[in-house]
Scaffold this motif. Sequence first.
Motif, PDB file in Angstrom:
ATOM      1  N   VAL A  50       0.838  -1.202   0.000  1.00 35.85           N
ATOM      2  CA  VAL A  50       0.000   0.000   0.000  1.00 35.85           C
ATOM      3  C   VAL A  50       0.870   1.248   0.000  1.00 35.85           C
ATOM      4  CG1 VAL A  50      -1.724   1.315   1.296  1.00 35.85           C
ATOM      5  CG2 VAL A  50      -1.938  -1.186   1.104  1.00 35.85           C
ATOM      6  N   THR A  51       1.871   1.258   0.850  1.00 32.46           N
ATOM      7  CA  THR A  51       2.781   2.406   0.905  1.00 32.46           C
ATOM      8  C   THR A  51       3.507   2.608  -0.413  1.00 32.46           C
ATOM      9  OG1 THR A  51       3.117   2.105   3.282  1.00 32.46           O
ATOM     10  CG2 THR A  51       4.781   3.378   2.098  1.00 32.46           C
ATOM     11  N   ARG A  52       3.963   1.512  -1.034  1.00 32.55           N
ATOM     12  CA  ARG A  52       4.697   1.626  -2.294  1.00 32.55           C
ATOM     13  C   ARG A  52       3.792   2.119  -3.416  1.00 32.55           C
ATOM     14  NH1 ARG A  52       7.228   3.769  -5.123  1.00 32.55           N
ATOM     15  NH2 ARG A  52       8.070   2.953  -7.077  1.00 32.55           N
ATOM     16  N   ILE A  53       2.582   1.625  -3.475  1.00 33.64           N
ATOM     17  CA  ILE A  53       1.658   2.053  -4.536  1.00 33.64           C
ATOM     18  C   ILE A  53       1.256   3.509  -4.353  1.00 33.64           C
ATOM     19  CG2 ILE A  53      -0.669   1.698  -5.467  1.00 33.64           C
ATOM     20  CD1 ILE A  53      -0.227  -1.322  -4.863  1.00 33.64           C
ATOM     21  N   GLU A  54       1.010   3.915  -3.124  1.00 33.59           N
ATOM     22  CA  GLU A  54       0.685   5.318  -2.863  1.00 33.59           C
ATOM     23  C   GLU A  54       1.831   6.231  -3.298  1.00 33.59           C
ATOM     24  OE1 GLU A  54      -2.235   7.049  -0.779  1.00 33.59           O
ATOM     25  OE2 GLU A  54      -2.745   5.650  -2.392  1.00 33.59           O
ATOM     26  N   ALA A  55       3.055   5.821  -3.020  1.00 36.27           N
ATOM     27  CA  ALA A  55       4.209   6.621  -3.413  1.00 36.27           C
ATOM     28  C   ALA A  55       4.348   6.679  -4.932  1.00 36.27           C
ATOM     29  CB  ALA A  55       5.482   6.051  -2.794  1.00 36.27           C
TER      30      ALA A  55
END
Length: 257
Positions: A230-235
Amino acid sequence: MIVQAFGCKFLLPRSWTAELTAPEGYENWVIPHFLSLCRPGMTVVDIGASIGSLTLPAARQVVPGGVVYAIEVSSLNCGLLAQSIVLNNLDNVRLLPLGVSDYLGFARLPRQGVSNNNVIDHEADITRTDLQSHDIVPIMPFDLLHSAIGKVDLLKMDIEGMEYRASMGAITMLRRDRPIVFLEYSPLFQSRWSGVPGVQLLELFRELGYRFEILHRKKDREPIMDGDPVTRIEAAWAEHRDADGGTHLDLCLYPLA
């Protein structure tokens, strides 16, 4: 006019031809990968089929024995797609002129030209709808179609921020069939049209046991094998928004064993 792309013939208005025949290829970061996963005998579901840029070539890829269900809410798009199906002599495409969400009923759809940006308005007061500028369209959860369609192997959702609601309406199918899923991710669109934060869509598929892959436009695909997806996709979405003025990321989701 008739345009050739992906080994198929498309009946299109002139305004669509430049996009579909662009020298760099139309959505070349998504479509070749999607088609590479289409196999003979598969059942493919294309939600938000538009003019058939995935439906038509996928139908060729899944023969013999395979079928493509094209779900499209715009009657104008459906009319063109139906003619393109005939033009390509495809007998394994099932065109369903409706929208999918998490309820059974109807919604209003702004009447417009041929577009892949059609958005149904779930919350509209139907008594105040201007019927000169809107169509009333049928809406249903995909799970109500599931028994008629059978097991789904590959699913694509490109419905302008309604992916979360459509996924909730397909939750039984997602748990039972475990298809590979292609979808667009935009926190802005999810918030506006599904009424939830964008990360809620990602969390839903993480809870369902899916692995994520980002389909970047200007670099290689990025499988997320460890860490917090989730963090990687948001970034990645924020980077695409800020650097390219983009509105969404394309994702491929694979069911974990």
